[in-house]
Design a protein around this motif. Structure first.
Motif, PDB file in Angstrom:
ATOM      1  N   TYR A  66       0.841  -1.183   0.000  1.00  0.00           N
ATOM      2  CA  TYR A  66       0.000   0.000   0.000  1.00  0.00           C
ATOM      3  C   TYR A  66       0.878   1.235   0.000  1.00  0.00           C
ATOM      4  O   TYR A  66       1.930   1.256   0.631  1.00  0.00           O
ATOM      5  CB  TYR A  66      -0.903   0.024   1.241  1.00  0.00           C
ATOM      6  CG  TYR A  66      -1.801  -1.168   1.353  1.00  0.00           C
ATOM      7  CD1 TYR A  66      -1.367  -2.331   1.997  1.00  0.00           C
ATOM      8  CD2 TYR A  66      -3.091  -1.154   0.823  1.00  0.00           C
ATOM      9  CE1 TYR A  66      -2.191  -3.435   2.092  1.00  0.00           C
ATOM     10  CE2 TYR A  66      -3.917  -2.255   0.924  1.00  0.00           C
ATOM     11  CZ  TYR A  66      -3.457  -3.386   1.555  1.00  0.00           C
ATOM     12  OH  TYR A  66      -4.275  -4.480   1.653  1.00  0.00           O
ATOM     13  N   VAL A  67       0.415   2.238  -0.702  1.00  0.00           N
ATOM     14  CA  VAL A  67       1.113   3.517  -0.761  1.00  0.00           C
ATOM     15  C   VAL A  67       0.101   4.612  -0.462  1.00  0.00           C
ATOM     16  O   VAL A  67      -1.012   4.596  -0.975  1.00  0.00           O
ATOM     17  CB  VAL A  67       1.743   3.739  -2.152  1.00  0.00           C
ATOM     18  CG1 VAL A  67       2.432   5.098  -2.219  1.00  0.00           C
ATOM     19  CG2 VAL A  67       2.728   2.626  -2.477  1.00  0.00           C
ATOM     20  N   ALA A  68       0.508   5.554   0.371  1.00  0.00           N
ATOM     21  CA  ALA A  68      -0.385   6.645   0.740  1.00  0.00           C
ATOM     22  C   ALA A  68      -0.777   7.467  -0.480  1.00  0.00           C
ATOM     23  O   ALA A  68       0.023   7.642  -1.410  1.00  0.00           O
ATOM     24  CB  ALA A  68       0.288   7.532   1.785  1.00  0.00           C
ATOM     25  N   GLU A  69      -1.989   7.986  -0.453  1.00  0.00           N
ATOM     26  CA  GLU A  69      -2.495   8.781  -1.572  1.00  0.00           C
ATOM     27  C   GLU A  69      -1.600   9.977  -1.867  1.00  0.00           C
ATOM     28  O   GLU A  69      -1.443  10.369  -3.019  1.00  0.00           O
ATOM     29  CB  GLU A  69      -3.912   9.256  -1.266  1.00  0.00           C
ATOM     30  CG  GLU A  69      -4.982   8.189  -1.373  1.00  0.00           C
ATOM     31  CD  GLU A  69      -5.125   7.652  -2.792  1.00  0.00           C
ATOM     32  OE1 GLU A  69      -5.335   6.429  -2.940  1.00  0.00           O
ATOM     33  OE2 GLU A  69      -5.017   8.455  -3.749  1.00  0.00           O
ATOM     34  N   VAL A  71       1.478  10.262  -1.971  1.00  0.00           N
ATOM     35  CA  VAL A  71       2.691   9.968  -2.749  1.00  0.00           C
ATOM     36  C   VAL A  71       2.446   8.908  -3.819  1.00  0.00           C
ATOM     37  O   VAL A  71       3.384   8.482  -4.500  1.00  0.00           O
ATOM     38  CB  VAL A  71       3.855   9.527  -1.834  1.00  0.00           C
ATOM     39  CG1 VAL A  71       4.244  10.656  -0.888  1.00  0.00           C
ATOM     40  CG2 VAL A  71       3.492   8.261  -1.073  1.00  0.00           C
ATOM     41  N   LYS A  72       1.208   8.508  -3.968  1.00  0.00           N
ATOM     42  CA  LYS A  72       0.900   7.465  -4.935  1.00  0.00           C
ATOM     43  C   LYS A  72       1.268   7.932  -6.334  1.00  0.00           C
ATOM     44  O   LYS A  72       1.045   9.067  -6.716  1.00  0.00           O
ATOM     45  CB  LYS A  72      -0.588   7.112  -4.861  1.00  0.00           C
ATOM     46  CG  LYS A  72      -0.974   5.886  -5.673  1.00  0.00           C
ATOM     47  CD  LYS A  72      -2.379   5.426  -5.358  1.00  0.00           C
ATOM     48  CE  LYS A  72      -2.448   4.754  -4.006  1.00  0.00           C
ATOM     49  NZ  LYS A  72      -3.778   4.175  -3.729  1.00  0.00           N
ATOM     50  N   GLY A  73       1.829   7.031  -7.080  1.00  0.00           N
ATOM     51  CA  GLY A  73       2.288   7.365  -8.427  1.00  0.00           C
ATOM     52  C   GLY A  73       3.744   7.802  -8.469  1.00  0.00           C
ATOM     53  O   GLY A  73       4.357   7.816  -9.529  1.00  0.00           O
ATOM     54  N   GLN A  89      11.045   3.110  -3.221  1.00  0.00           N
ATOM     55  CA  GLN A  89      11.498   3.820  -4.402  1.00  0.00           C
ATOM     56  C   GLN A  89      10.734   5.133  -4.496  1.00  0.00           C
ATOM     57  O   GLN A  89       9.507   5.137  -4.528  1.00  0.00           O
ATOM     58  CB  GLN A  89      11.263   2.986  -5.666  1.00  0.00           C
ATOM     59  CG  GLN A  89      12.060   1.703  -5.735  1.00  0.00           C
ATOM     60  CD  GLN A  89      11.289   0.487  -5.276  1.00  0.00           C
ATOM     61  OE1 GLN A  89      10.062   0.521  -5.142  1.00  0.00           O
ATOM     62  NE2 GLN A  89      11.983  -0.599  -5.017  1.00  0.00           N
ATOM     63  N   MET A  90      11.469   6.220  -4.550  1.00  0.00           N
ATOM     64  CA  MET A  90      10.872   7.549  -4.589  1.00  0.00           C
ATOM     65  C   MET A  90      11.308   8.237  -5.866  1.00  0.00           C
ATOM     66  O   MET A  90      12.507   8.312  -6.163  1.00  0.00           O
ATOM     67  CB  MET A  90      11.306   8.374  -3.377  1.00  0.00           C
ATOM     68  CG  MET A  90      11.094   7.658  -2.038  1.00  0.00           C
ATOM     69  SD  MET A  90      11.467   8.706  -0.621  1.00  0.00           S
ATOM     70  CE  MET A  90      13.221   8.973  -0.849  1.00  0.00           C
ATOM     71  N   SER A  91      10.354   8.750  -6.607  1.00  0.00           N
ATOM     72  CA  SER A  91      10.672   9.432  -7.848  1.00  0.00           C
ATOM     73  C   SER A  91       9.978  10.793  -7.887  1.00  0.00           C
ATOM     74  O   SER A  91       9.106  11.083  -7.061  1.00  0.00           O
ATOM     75  CB  SER A  91      10.249   8.592  -9.060  1.00  0.00           C
ATOM     76  OG  SER A  91       8.852   8.400  -9.043  1.00  0.00           O
ATOM     77  N   SER A  92      10.379  11.602  -8.839  1.00  0.00           N
ATOM     78  CA  SER A  92       9.817  12.951  -9.000  1.00  0.00           C
ATOM     79  C   SER A  92       9.779  13.693  -7.674  1.00  0.00           C
ATOM     80  O   SER A  92       8.761  14.275  -7.280  1.00  0.00           O
ATOM     81  CB  SER A  92       8.405  12.873  -9.606  1.00  0.00           C
ATOM     82  OG  SER A  92       8.422  12.216 -10.847  1.00  0.00           O
TER      83      SER A  92
END
Length: 134
Positions: A66-69, A71-73, A89-92
């Motif tokens: 699950y990913v918080a809304e 940071v989703k995407g 993994q963190m992008s943008s």
């Protein structure tokens, strides 16, 4: 006692990517634990960012991730069993992502896990700083 160590933090420019890892120097297998990632931005409360739970019932292995809304995407969580780690993994990245990032583990983290608060986990890391400049 499971010891968790976060790594991969540092300084990034806006738009860049970073991957954080949650590992352990011990022989404990993180694949047996549900793992959560949290962050605490300056002046704000700690928030759940992502988590990966264990399968419940008669199923073995992983449950769901699950990913918080918020940071989703842009953020994703995954296991790297070869490294005995769970990566974020963190992008943008943006300056709003500047925070101390923590991971936490529990043997009883089943099913939906974003509502687990940091203190509910059995084991918690010391955190790694991520600073994003514009």
């Amino acid at each position: 006692q499971l010891q968790l160590v976060e790594s991969g933090g540092g300084v990034a420019q806006s738009g860049e990517s970073l991957t954080l890892s949650c590992g352990t120097p011990s022989r404990w297998q993180l694949s047996l634990y549900g793992i959560g990632w949290f962050r605490q931005r300056p002046g704000k409360e700690r928030e759940a960012i992502a988590c990966i739970s264990l399968a419940g019932g008669t199923r073995l292995g992983d449950g769901d991730s699950y990913v918080a809304e918020s940071v989703k995407g842009r953020f994703a969580i995954s296991r790297d069993n070869a490294k005995n780690a769970v990566d974020l993994q963190m992008s943008s990245l943006t300056p709003e992502d500047t925070a101390v990032y923590f991971c936490a583990a529990s043997r009883t983290l089943y099913f939906y896990c974003l509502d687990w608060v940091y203190e509910k986990y059995d084991y918690r890391g010391q955190g790694t700083q991520v600073t994003v400049s514009s």
